[in-house]
Design a protein around this motif. Structure first.
Motif, PDB file in Angstrom:
ATOM      1  N   VAL A  70       1.238 -11.585  -1.337  1.00  0.00           N
ATOM      2  CA  VAL A  70      -0.168 -11.849  -1.654  1.00  0.00           C
ATOM      3  C   VAL A  70      -1.033 -10.668  -1.217  1.00  0.00           C
ATOM      4  O   VAL A  70      -1.907 -10.194  -1.959  1.00  0.00           O
ATOM      5  CB  VAL A  70      -0.640 -13.148  -0.959  1.00  0.00           C
ATOM      6  CG1 VAL A  70      -2.153 -13.302  -1.074  1.00  0.00           C
ATOM      7  CG2 VAL A  70       0.062 -14.348  -1.587  1.00  0.00           C
ATOM      8  N   TYR A  71      -0.731 -10.190  -0.012  1.00  0.00           N
ATOM      9  CA  TYR A  71      -1.495  -9.064   0.517  1.00  0.00           C
ATOM     10  C   TYR A  71      -1.332  -7.839  -0.390  1.00  0.00           C
ATOM     11  O   TYR A  71      -2.302  -7.167  -0.741  1.00  0.00           O
ATOM     12  CB  TYR A  71      -1.020  -8.757   1.938  1.00  0.00           C
ATOM     13  CG  TYR A  71      -1.623  -7.529   2.531  1.00  0.00           C
ATOM     14  CD1 TYR A  71      -2.969  -7.521   2.916  1.00  0.00           C
ATOM     15  CD2 TYR A  71      -0.868  -6.377   2.726  1.00  0.00           C
ATOM     16  CE1 TYR A  71      -3.539  -6.390   3.464  1.00  0.00           C
ATOM     17  CE2 TYR A  71      -1.430  -5.232   3.265  1.00  0.00           C
ATOM     18  CZ  TYR A  71      -2.772  -5.247   3.638  1.00  0.00           C
ATOM     19  OH  TYR A  71      -3.333  -4.130   4.170  1.00  0.00           O
ATOM     20  N   ALA A  72      -0.095  -7.587  -0.822  1.00  0.00           N
ATOM     21  CA  ALA A  72       0.178  -6.425  -1.662  1.00  0.00           C
ATOM     22  C   ALA A  72      -0.582  -6.537  -2.987  1.00  0.00           C
ATOM     23  O   ALA A  72      -1.175  -5.564  -3.471  1.00  0.00           O
ATOM     24  CB  ALA A  72       1.679  -6.303  -1.902  1.00  0.00           C
ATOM     25  N   LEU A  73      -0.586  -7.742  -3.554  1.00  0.00           N
ATOM     26  CA  LEU A  73      -1.295  -7.962  -4.818  1.00  0.00           C
ATOM     27  C   LEU A  73      -2.789  -7.700  -4.642  1.00  0.00           C
ATOM     28  O   LEU A  73      -3.438  -7.067  -5.472  1.00  0.00           O
ATOM     29  CB  LEU A  73      -1.092  -9.408  -5.279  1.00  0.00           C
ATOM     30  CG  LEU A  73       0.154  -9.658  -6.120  1.00  0.00           C
ATOM     31  CD1 LEU A  73       0.242 -11.139  -6.472  1.00  0.00           C
ATOM     32  CD2 LEU A  73       0.110  -8.810  -7.389  1.00  0.00           C
ATOM     33  N   PHE A  74      -3.301  -8.192  -3.518  1.00  0.00           N
ATOM     34  CA  PHE A  74      -4.719  -8.022  -3.218  1.00  0.00           C
ATOM     35  C   PHE A  74      -5.076  -6.538  -3.138  1.00  0.00           C
ATOM     36  O   PHE A  74      -6.065  -6.072  -3.726  1.00  0.00           O
ATOM     37  CB  PHE A  74      -5.020  -8.757  -1.900  1.00  0.00           C
ATOM     38  CG  PHE A  74      -6.407  -8.556  -1.395  1.00  0.00           C
ATOM     39  CD1 PHE A  74      -7.500  -9.082  -2.089  1.00  0.00           C
ATOM     40  CD2 PHE A  74      -6.642  -7.830  -0.232  1.00  0.00           C
ATOM     41  CE1 PHE A  74      -8.787  -8.903  -1.624  1.00  0.00           C
ATOM     42  CE2 PHE A  74      -7.932  -7.636   0.228  1.00  0.00           C
ATOM     43  CZ  PHE A  74      -9.014  -8.173  -0.458  1.00  0.00           C
ATOM     44  N   ARG A  75      -4.239  -5.782  -2.449  1.00  0.00           N
ATOM     45  CA  ARG A  75      -4.489  -4.347  -2.317  1.00  0.00           C
ATOM     46  C   ARG A  75      -4.403  -3.668  -3.686  1.00  0.00           C
ATOM     47  O   ARG A  75      -5.208  -2.802  -4.030  1.00  0.00           O
ATOM     48  CB  ARG A  75      -3.469  -3.706  -1.363  1.00  0.00           C
ATOM     49  CG  ARG A  75      -3.611  -4.173   0.070  1.00  0.00           C
ATOM     50  CD  ARG A  75      -4.897  -3.713   0.662  1.00  0.00           C
ATOM     51  NE  ARG A  75      -4.927  -2.284   0.859  1.00  0.00           N
ATOM     52  CZ  ARG A  75      -5.318  -1.668   1.973  1.00  0.00           C
ATOM     53  NH1 ARG A  75      -5.712  -2.391   3.000  1.00  0.00           N
ATOM     54  NH2 ARG A  75      -5.336  -0.363   2.080  1.00  0.00           N
ATOM     55  N   ALA A  76      -3.428  -4.053  -4.474  1.00  0.00           N
ATOM     56  CA  ALA A  76      -3.265  -3.461  -5.795  1.00  0.00           C
ATOM     57  C   ALA A  76      -4.476  -3.788  -6.663  1.00  0.00           C
ATOM     58  O   ALA A  76      -4.987  -2.936  -7.407  1.00  0.00           O
ATOM     59  CB  ALA A  76      -1.983  -3.993  -6.445  1.00  0.00           C
ATOM     60  N   PHE A  77      -4.969  -5.000  -6.554  1.00  0.00           N
ATOM     61  CA  PHE A  77      -6.149  -5.433  -7.297  1.00  0.00           C
ATOM     62  C   PHE A  77      -7.350  -4.566  -6.921  1.00  0.00           C
ATOM     63  O   PHE A  77      -8.073  -4.053  -7.780  1.00  0.00           O
ATOM     64  CB  PHE A  77      -6.401  -6.915  -6.952  1.00  0.00           C
ATOM     65  CG  PHE A  77      -7.572  -7.504  -7.679  1.00  0.00           C
ATOM     66  CD1 PHE A  77      -7.478  -7.830  -9.032  1.00  0.00           C
ATOM     67  CD2 PHE A  77      -8.775  -7.743  -7.009  1.00  0.00           C
ATOM     68  CE1 PHE A  77      -8.561  -8.386  -9.691  1.00  0.00           C
ATOM     69  CE2 PHE A  77      -9.855  -8.285  -7.681  1.00  0.00           C
ATOM     70  CZ  PHE A  77      -9.746  -8.619  -9.020  1.00  0.00           C
ATOM     71  N   LEU A 103     -10.647  -2.980  -9.240  1.00  0.00           N
ATOM     72  CA  LEU A 103     -11.979  -2.691  -8.703  1.00  0.00           C
ATOM     73  C   LEU A 103     -12.208  -1.199  -8.520  1.00  0.00           C
ATOM     74  O   LEU A 103     -13.311  -0.755  -8.286  1.00  0.00           O
ATOM     75  CB  LEU A 103     -12.177  -3.418  -7.363  1.00  0.00           C
ATOM     76  CG  LEU A 103     -11.958  -4.940  -7.393  1.00  0.00           C
ATOM     77  CD1 LEU A 103     -12.172  -5.525  -5.993  1.00  0.00           C
ATOM     78  CD2 LEU A 103     -12.894  -5.608  -8.377  1.00  0.00           C
ATOM     79  N   GLU A 104     -11.106  -0.451  -8.636  1.00  0.00           N
ATOM     80  CA  GLU A 104     -11.137   1.009  -8.454  1.00  0.00           C
ATOM     81  C   GLU A 104     -11.862   1.390  -7.179  1.00  0.00           C
ATOM     82  O   GLU A 104     -12.681   2.302  -7.148  1.00  0.00           O
ATOM     83  CB  GLU A 104     -11.739   1.688  -9.687  1.00  0.00           C
ATOM     84  CG  GLU A 104     -10.763   1.613 -10.841  1.00  0.00           C
ATOM     85  CD  GLU A 104     -11.303   2.241 -12.124  1.00  0.00           C
ATOM     86  OE1 GLU A 104     -12.439   2.740 -12.073  1.00  0.00           O
ATOM     87  OE2 GLU A 104     -10.582   2.216 -13.120  1.00  0.00           O
ATOM     88  N   MET A 105     -11.579   0.612  -6.148  1.00  0.00           N
ATOM     89  CA  MET A 105     -12.157   0.925  -4.845  1.00  0.00           C
ATOM     90  C   MET A 105     -11.456   2.154  -4.278  1.00  0.00           C
ATOM     91  O   MET A 105     -10.286   2.378  -4.537  1.00  0.00           O
ATOM     92  CB  MET A 105     -11.974  -0.271  -3.888  1.00  0.00           C
ATOM     93  CG  MET A 105     -12.979  -1.383  -4.141  1.00  0.00           C
ATOM     94  SD  MET A 105     -12.513  -2.913  -3.314  1.00  0.00           S
ATOM     95  CE  MET A 105     -12.922  -2.513  -1.641  1.00  0.00           C
ATOM     96  N   PRO A 106     -12.177   2.938  -3.541  1.00  0.00           N
ATOM     97  CA  PRO A 106     -11.571   4.181  -3.021  1.00  0.00           C
ATOM     98  C   PRO A 106     -10.635   3.906  -1.832  1.00  0.00           C
ATOM     99  O   PRO A 106     -10.803   4.453  -0.761  1.00  0.00           O
ATOM    100  CB  PRO A 106     -12.792   4.999  -2.589  1.00  0.00           C
ATOM    101  CG  PRO A 106     -13.828   3.984  -2.229  1.00  0.00           C
ATOM    102  CD  PRO A 106     -13.568   2.773  -3.083  1.00  0.00           C
ATOM    103  N   ILE A 107      -9.672   3.012  -2.050  1.00  0.00           N
ATOM    104  CA  ILE A 107      -8.709   2.749  -0.992  1.00  0.00           C
ATOM    105  C   ILE A 107      -7.462   3.557  -1.286  1.00  0.00           C
ATOM    106  O   ILE A 107      -7.019   3.635  -2.432  1.00  0.00           O
ATOM    107  CB  ILE A 107      -8.314   1.263  -0.974  1.00  0.00           C
ATOM    108  CG1 ILE A 107      -9.562   0.395  -0.897  1.00  0.00           C
ATOM    109  CG2 ILE A 107      -7.376   0.943   0.173  1.00  0.00           C
ATOM    110  CD1 ILE A 107      -9.291  -1.067  -1.133  1.00  0.00           C
ATOM    111  N   VAL A 108      -6.935   4.146  -0.246  1.00  0.00           N
ATOM    112  CA  VAL A 108      -5.670   4.838  -0.459  1.00  0.00           C
ATOM    113  C   VAL A 108      -4.619   3.760  -0.665  1.00  0.00           C
ATOM    114  O   VAL A 108      -4.375   2.943   0.206  1.00  0.00           O
ATOM    115  CB  VAL A 108      -5.311   5.693   0.767  1.00  0.00           C
ATOM    116  CG1 VAL A 108      -4.080   6.541   0.465  1.00  0.00           C
ATOM    117  CG2 VAL A 108      -6.490   6.538   1.184  1.00  0.00           C
TER     118      VAL A 108
END
Ligand code: UDP
Ligand code: MG
Length: 330
Positions: free
Chosen positions: A256-263, A268-273
């Motif tokens: 779930v966490y991985a999916l959330f990060r991928a989302f 959302l194209e958030m600037p998260i590495v």
């Protein structure tokens, strides 16, 4: 539990079962104490020694003693079968109306038998020695023994007495029931708790071993613990189920966490590495792989026992029996 107890007389014949494995240095001391004990015991007594494949002078000492004294019987097993099996052989050969199981190293003081007999006369069928102190045993042995008894109580039987070994008096009717349990992997105390009958402790101080070394190194203790756990209870199997469930939940959470990060990253194209996820994958593989192997291992233990039982072999092989002409008749 409440027991209906009926007072009775001393047993006509008392059998004392002593398994011996390489006890040449302890036997002379034991002999002295036993001779003293036989003088004060108020009934006919036989001593059933089981030589459990000793590689030292034990068997010669025992056979010589049996030639001197008709109350001494020697059952010589064809090889080392281990303490629990040796005691079983002794129980099969004992003719007494009550039997006492005792170690050869005088850690169980023979004089306690008198107190046990007192309880026997009160009507108890099993009188087990409960240890107050363990003098002369290492910190390691004491702590492992402490933990052992508590874990076993959970795994084996709720009536399994704490801090008691195999030093006990058993009445004939209870012994006959016990002798009917022929499983290969034996944990006599647990089997005795399973049998039931009125049971009561007598308390004693466990003396240090009189001579020689312990024949129960850590390896054998672990084996006994494993036998106790696996032969008595399906709890370890449930443990592997539980482990599976826990790992599955962790896996799901990580997913779930991985999916959330991928989302966050892609949609959302958030600037998260975006984490390449190496650590996660490796951790999960280890977790899942580890728990699968643990579960298979536990399963294997049970299957191994089914396999052993299915062979239907006798528990032990007797090479010869000497002495012991004491008869049951008065
Ligand atoms: N014993 C046996 N077969 C074995 C190991 C031990 O018959 O394979 C006997 C040993 O001779 C002794 C008793 O079992 O009379 C208890 O062993 P030990 O005193 O070495 O165990 P500990 O008291 O150290 O747990
Ligand atoms: Mg001992």
């Amino acid at each position: 539990m409440k027991y209906y107890l009926e007072k009775r007389k001393n047993p006509n014949l008392l059998s004392i079962i002593i398994p011996c494995y390489n006890e040449e240095s302890a036997l002379p001391f034991l002999k002295e104490r036993i001779i003293q004990l036989l003088k004060i015991l108020p009934m006919k007594t036989e001593i059933v020694f089981v030589n459990d494949g000793s590689t030292d002078e034990t068997i010669f000492q025992l056979v010589n003693w049996s030639k001197e004294d008709s109350r001494i019987q020697v059952v010589c097993l064809s090889r080392n079968f281990g303490h629990q099996i040796a005691v079983t052989a002794g129980m099969d050969y004992a003719k007494g109306d009550a039997v006492v199981i005792m170690d050869a190293d005088l850690q169980d003081p023979p004089e306690v038998i008198l107190e046990m007999l007192e309880k026997y006369r009160e009507g108890y069928d099993v009188v087990y020695g409960q240890r107050l102190a363990r003098s002369g045993e290492s910190f390691f042995k004491r702590t492992t023994a402490w933990a052992f008894y508590r874990i076993m109580k959970i795994l084996v039987h709720k009536d399994l007495p704490l801090d008691s070994g195999d030093f006990r008096l058993i009445s004939r009717r209870c012994l006959d029931a016990l002798n009917g349990l022929r499983e290969n992997h034996r944990f006599l105390r647990g089997m005795n708790a399973w049998i039931g009958f009125p049971q009561t402790p007598v308390y004693y101080n466990r003396d240090p071993r009189i001579a020689g070394e312990t024949k129960y190194p850590l390896r054998k203790m672990l084996k006994l613990a494993m036998n106790a756990a696996v032969s008595f209870s399906p709890l370890p199997l449930r443990f592997s189920l539980l482990l599976g469930i826990v790992v599955a939940i962790i896996g799901f959470a990580v997913g779930v966490y991985a999916l959330f990060r991928a989302f966050q990253h892609f949609v959302l194209e958030m600037p998260i590495v975006y984490n390449p996820g190496w650590a996660t994958i490796v951790t999960l593989i280890c977790l899942i792989g580890g728990s699968i192997l643990i579960s298979i291992g536990i399963l294997g233990e049970y299957i191994a026992r089914i396999f052993e039982e299915s062979k239907g072999r006798p528990l032990y092989v007797v090479e010869f029996v000497k002495g012991g002409s004491v008869s049951k008749k008065k």
